[in-house]
Design an enzyme around this catalytic site. Structure first.
Site, PDB file in Angstrom:
ATOM      1  N   ASP A  60       5.957  -6.105  13.478  1.00  0.00           N
ATOM      2  CA  ASP A  60       4.638  -5.852  12.919  1.00  0.00           C
ATOM      3  C   ASP A  60       4.451  -4.341  12.737  1.00  0.00           C
ATOM      4  O   ASP A  60       4.532  -3.570  13.697  1.00  0.00           O
ATOM      5  CB  ASP A  60       3.596  -6.407  13.896  1.00  0.00           C
ATOM      6  CG  ASP A  60       2.186  -6.311  13.346  1.00  0.00           C
ATOM      7  OD1 ASP A  60       1.993  -5.647  12.314  1.00  0.00           O
ATOM      8  OD2 ASP A  60       1.276  -6.898  13.961  1.00  0.00           O
ATOM      9  N   GLU A 110       9.390  -4.150   8.507  1.00  0.00           N
ATOM     10  CA  GLU A 110       8.961  -5.324   7.725  1.00  0.00           C
ATOM     11  C   GLU A 110       8.791  -6.484   8.686  1.00  0.00           C
ATOM     12  O   GLU A 110       9.692  -6.783   9.472  1.00  0.00           O
ATOM     13  CB  GLU A 110      10.022  -5.633   6.658  1.00  0.00           C
ATOM     14  CG  GLU A 110       9.941  -7.002   6.015  1.00  0.00           C
ATOM     15  CD  GLU A 110       8.640  -7.265   5.250  1.00  0.00           C
ATOM     16  OE1 GLU A 110       8.278  -6.440   4.390  1.00  0.00           O
ATOM     17  OE2 GLU A 110       7.996  -8.305   5.531  1.00  0.00           O
ATOM     18  N   ASP A 149       3.470   0.004   2.011  1.00  0.00           N
ATOM     19  CA  ASP A 149       3.743  -0.876   0.870  1.00  0.00           C
ATOM     20  C   ASP A 149       3.383  -2.295   1.284  1.00  0.00           C
ATOM     21  O   ASP A 149       4.239  -3.151   1.488  1.00  0.00           O
ATOM     22  CB  ASP A 149       5.232  -0.751   0.524  1.00  0.00           C
ATOM     23  CG  ASP A 149       5.620  -1.584  -0.682  1.00  0.00           C
ATOM     24  OD1 ASP A 149       4.736  -2.203  -1.299  1.00  0.00           O
ATOM     25  OD2 ASP A 149       6.821  -1.621  -0.986  1.00  0.00           O
ATOM     26  N   SER A 150       2.089  -2.539   1.413  1.00  0.00           N
ATOM     27  CA  SER A 150       1.607  -3.793   1.998  1.00  0.00           C
ATOM     28  C   SER A 150       1.283  -4.822   0.930  1.00  0.00           C
ATOM     29  O   SER A 150       1.158  -4.502  -0.240  1.00  0.00           O
ATOM     30  CB  SER A 150       0.338  -3.508   2.797  1.00  0.00           C
ATOM     31  OG  SER A 150      -0.683  -3.090   1.916  1.00  0.00           O
ATOM     32  N   GLN A 170       4.602 -16.690   5.981  1.00  0.00           N
ATOM     33  CA  GLN A 170       4.058 -16.928   4.655  1.00  0.00           C
ATOM     34  C   GLN A 170       5.021 -17.792   3.849  1.00  0.00           C
ATOM     35  O   GLN A 170       6.154 -18.016   4.244  1.00  0.00           O
ATOM     36  CB  GLN A 170       3.857 -15.583   3.936  1.00  0.00           C
ATOM     37  CG  GLN A 170       5.111 -14.735   3.857  1.00  0.00           C
ATOM     38  CD  GLN A 170       4.798 -13.249   3.754  1.00  0.00           C
ATOM     39  OE1 GLN A 170       3.750 -12.848   3.273  1.00  0.00           O
ATOM     40  NE2 GLN A 170       5.713 -12.403   4.201  1.00  0.00           N
ATOM     41  N   PRO A 188      -0.777 -11.861   6.171  1.00  0.00           N
ATOM     42  CA  PRO A 188       0.028 -10.978   7.015  1.00  0.00           C
ATOM     43  C   PRO A 188      -0.294  -9.489   6.818  1.00  0.00           C
ATOM     44  O   PRO A 188      -0.079  -8.682   7.702  1.00  0.00           O
ATOM     45  CB  PRO A 188       1.476 -11.253   6.565  1.00  0.00           C
ATOM     46  CG  PRO A 188       1.439 -12.550   5.860  1.00  0.00           C
ATOM     47  CD  PRO A 188       0.058 -12.737   5.336  1.00  0.00           C
ATOM     48  N   ASP A 218      10.989  -5.918  -0.058  1.00  0.00           N
ATOM     49  CA  ASP A 218      11.810  -6.137  -1.253  1.00  0.00           C
ATOM     50  C   ASP A 218      12.832  -5.023  -1.454  1.00  0.00           C
ATOM     51  O   ASP A 218      13.788  -5.184  -2.207  1.00  0.00           O
ATOM     52  CB  ASP A 218      10.913  -6.272  -2.483  1.00  0.00           C
ATOM     53  CG  ASP A 218       9.917  -5.135  -2.592  1.00  0.00           C
ATOM     54  OD1 ASP A 218      10.341  -3.961  -2.714  1.00  0.00           O
ATOM     55  OD2 ASP A 218       8.711  -5.397  -2.530  1.00  0.00           O
ATOM     56  N   HIS A 254       7.139   0.804  -7.791  1.00  0.00           N
ATOM     57  CA  HIS A 254       7.981   1.470  -6.795  1.00  0.00           C
ATOM     58  C   HIS A 254       8.153   2.958  -7.068  1.00  0.00           C
ATOM     59  O   HIS A 254       8.193   3.763  -6.137  1.00  0.00           O
ATOM     60  CB  HIS A 254       9.329   0.735  -6.672  1.00  0.00           C
ATOM     61  CG  HIS A 254       9.176  -0.598  -6.019  1.00  0.00           C
ATOM     62  ND1 HIS A 254       9.605  -1.782  -6.578  1.00  0.00           N
ATOM     63  CD2 HIS A 254       8.574  -0.943  -4.844  1.00  0.00           C
ATOM     64  CE1 HIS A 254       9.300  -2.784  -5.780  1.00  0.00           C
ATOM     65  NE2 HIS A 254       8.686  -2.308  -4.722  1.00  0.00           N
TER      66      HIS A 254
END
Lengths: 286, 286, 286, 286
Positions: free
Chosen positions: B137, B106, B155-156, B31, B162, B86, B62
């Site tokens: 993945d 991640e 947390d997508s 991305q 992706p 993040d 969060h």
């Protein structure tokens, strides 16, 4: 067609809505009134360029400014709406069979006329036979009322321009006097997120706590208002906004609402820490 | 300087943030990653042009994706975060002394690298010694896990690009198997307001209900996400999100939070009628 | 009030005008017609969302589409305007006492009606007694004319939508036949700067050169059109646009113009190298 | 990616360019310097947020600020550029074999450094061996020069900020003295269309006419400058800008230009009536 209405939520944040057509644009004695048609939000109303309400999400604001107080007060019969010339608060109030008088004080008759023409879904609130309309300054009107109302809904614009007086200590004090001994005042209370809104919210809270014994703030998700996080004030002489909620009684009324319910009522008074902090800061000043 | 980042919340609604500088712009294998500096929201991160997080309001997202499950589960020791490059979810999880392992999967290492450089306030979550990072993945990773985690945080990104695979029935089923017998899965659950978001939210809910016995949705106010009204899914094998909330135990931990508190926890599960309706529509399909 | 009309000059370039009010919005049989009031450009007209003319700079376009041909032709008596429903070209033509008939063929009567109401400064062109209006397709109208006009002004919209047919080889061929043996055709010729406009401009030039012996292009500065660099085509059976300019005769008419003068006439045919090149490319194809 | 640079051409007119990436952002001692990459205009440079030049259309500005004077002066050997830190004017001047010295006075070395890095196509002008760079205030530099230059090119920013002094009577007077007895000064002369630009243009013209005997203004089409209609001043001690144009000599040099040619040279001095009027107004004041 690239034709957009933009509201600056701060000097550095813009919220823009594609407009299909402008339906009306009038300069009243008090403010500029515009009505637009948009694919995303249907018809919407702005005053002096500030977003007031949209067809698609006004139900949130109007249900949330009306039902919490109505579900707490044991016998709300005499109601006053200050501002609210779009009729949305009236529409929600008129759902209650127990209400006997529904007074509204709106300073700008043209707002009412424009909403009746372009936002009938909202302005239908004026059709109820219990409604009495006073076209005058809410600040002055409420000065002359004593021990008269069960509930006062302060459905004002932002604290500048015509709505400024409805954010003063004097005004809240007069509302207190205009209420009966177990009366409740609800007001639109700005937003906690952007610094300037948070200041206005804090200032309003401070002034209300100077008049009322019970002062709580509750929240709703309103997509077209700055940050989408909007607050309402619940100021009361006697009833607690959550402990005195009459769940069964309210459900028995079987009112049709699209946002409000009694679970959410309680939930809406549970505020984020950072909002509680802003409010506590002024409470402790006293 | 008129330099603006704009996100189209729908084709007809734009949200724009004044940018002071662009700090980074990288095309990763997966991305495009951009970092901006803004007066209103501080540093912010976008992926493929979509807003991911801002310095000013990321605490809301969060805290709300982490603490509700942590405050319900009686003994959360092994935690998995899927996505979340993040580091914000890790940061919140790392506050719990009882946690033993903190795994994160991640797909895009560059997201982590960029956040470590430009968003240290968030990426500091990676500094905890219990953290193990798997760059792969999430869909594949979770397939090989059985009875392993107490809590999984999904947390997508949004359900395209992706993040697409993290919204499938297969994925939720594998999360179910990867959880222990009293495990909880929490996922970012899109928004109920704009029609396309509401559809994605409904679809996700339907798929989760196909795997989990207890499926509830809760909400938060996130100013920089479309409509500001954002949802999270709470999917559980055994614990009820509100009835099993351990208020005293959580308060005893004395964690510092800026948004979350246990009152708000309960309140956040009280949804507006219109949202409940969208959810009920797919629940009843089964 | 943040209320803006935006035209995308390309997918990557936007030109935005602050709007005070939208004065009209009508869907005709052929197109959407909008009229806006703006602080910078006064009243302006858009068709299908594309900028047509503004009160502040329309004089440039209308003077430049009319006077060059009128100052070259020795005795222009019978004039045809195709398109031009705003009346601006008529207004300029009506300044010439020698003109005997002023025919205009406009496909959309509602454009004329709207301009008469909202843009009287421009639409006053229709008031001249020599004007005859034909509400029909210019393409069809011109097919039936032979050896009839001294000058034809093709005041079309862009080469898509209702204006598409006015950019075809067949149409230019019919204009040739409709003109007398020393007739001149002038057309709005798009812009040379942005690649798509340049292509349209090149295509139009190619098609005109297939019918007319003398084909020259001239330019003007039109601030509200894409890139501000706009072209007109001068296609002629006999007269050269610069060598046959009758300076003294035109000056003797003592017409009041705000943009055009005979010096500028000659200057406007001196094109930048890059524009000459685009034009030469198709001329040499023949 | 919706990421836009916007220049307000007036308070009510915006010109926006989609940005792919911001390549640099530096605060120099004098101004903020930004470089962007855009799909429509390639790389572009802004100073204090104002558009300076784009890869795609800078050729117009740089050819037009250089070649007219060079094609009129019979023997231009010593040239001074004031401002012009991007190198574009130098690049055009360096095409002339007859030039002996090419001095440039640029106040901000960082502008030169940034252009050398990000706009090499333009900054290549610095590579010519005849170029001498003085990093200092042009106003001060020119004060100490007497009878030194054949041509001075005043390639300034707008008349506010660092460029302000380059629009004063004193400065133009010093340029006059710095020129030889048949010298020519050319300056970027703002735009005639939007009222504030027109005032700046008029003021500059008035001040120049106070020092020079021959003062003419010429125009070009520059898409990325406000209104697209840009002016240059031609101030001369002896030579007339059109009558003294040496067409054959200039053509014999066989320079490759993309905008300028000798036809266009003459044409560019033919101004619209409304521009002539603005200029005449101040000429007659004397």
């Amino acid at each position: 067609m690239e034709f957009w209405y933009t509201e600056k939520h701060t000097n550095d944040v813009k919220f823009s809505i594609r407009v299909d057509k402008q339906l009306a644009s009038i300069d009243s004695e008090f403010q500029r009134i515009d009505v637009f048609e948009s694919p995303a939000f249907g018809t919407f109303l702005t005053l002096d360029g500030y977003m007031m309400l949209t067809e698609k999400d006004e139900f949130i604001y109007h249900e949330m400014i009306v039902h919490p107080a109505m579900a707490v007060h044991p016998n709300p019969e005499n109601i006053l709406v200050i501002g609210g010339g779009d009729g949305g608060a009236l529409r929600e109030l008129a759902k209650y069979p127990g209400v006997k008088t529904l007074d509204i004080v709106e300073i700008d008759k043209l707002v009412v006329d424009v909403c009746k023409k372009w936002l009938p879904q909202t302005a239908c609130g004026f059709d109820d036979s219990r409604v009495r309309v006073f076209y005058q300054d809410g600040l002055k009107y409420v000065r002359s009322c004593i021990d008269k109302y069960d509930i006062i809904i302060v459905d004002s614009t932002d604290p500048f321009g015509p709505g400024e007086g409805l954010f003063t200590k004097e005004f809240y004090g007069n509302c207190f006097k205009a209420l009966k001994e177990d009366g409740i005042m609800v007001n639109q209370h700005e937003s906690p997120f952007y610094p300037k809104d948070a200041e206005a919210m804090q200032r309003a809270h401070k002034r209300i706590t100077e008049s009322f014994g019970i002062c709580r703030v509750y929240q709703a998700h309103i997509p077209t208002y700055p940050s989408g996080h909007w607050l309402f004030g619940f100021a009361s002489k006697k009833y607690h906004p959550v402990r005195d909620l009459k769940v069964r009684k309210w459900k028995a009324l079987d009112l049709k609402t699209h946002y409000y319910n009694t679970n959410l009522h309680a939930g809406s008074f549970a505020l984020p820490n950072y909002v509680e902090e802003i409010l506590r800061n002024v409470e402790s000043e006293e």
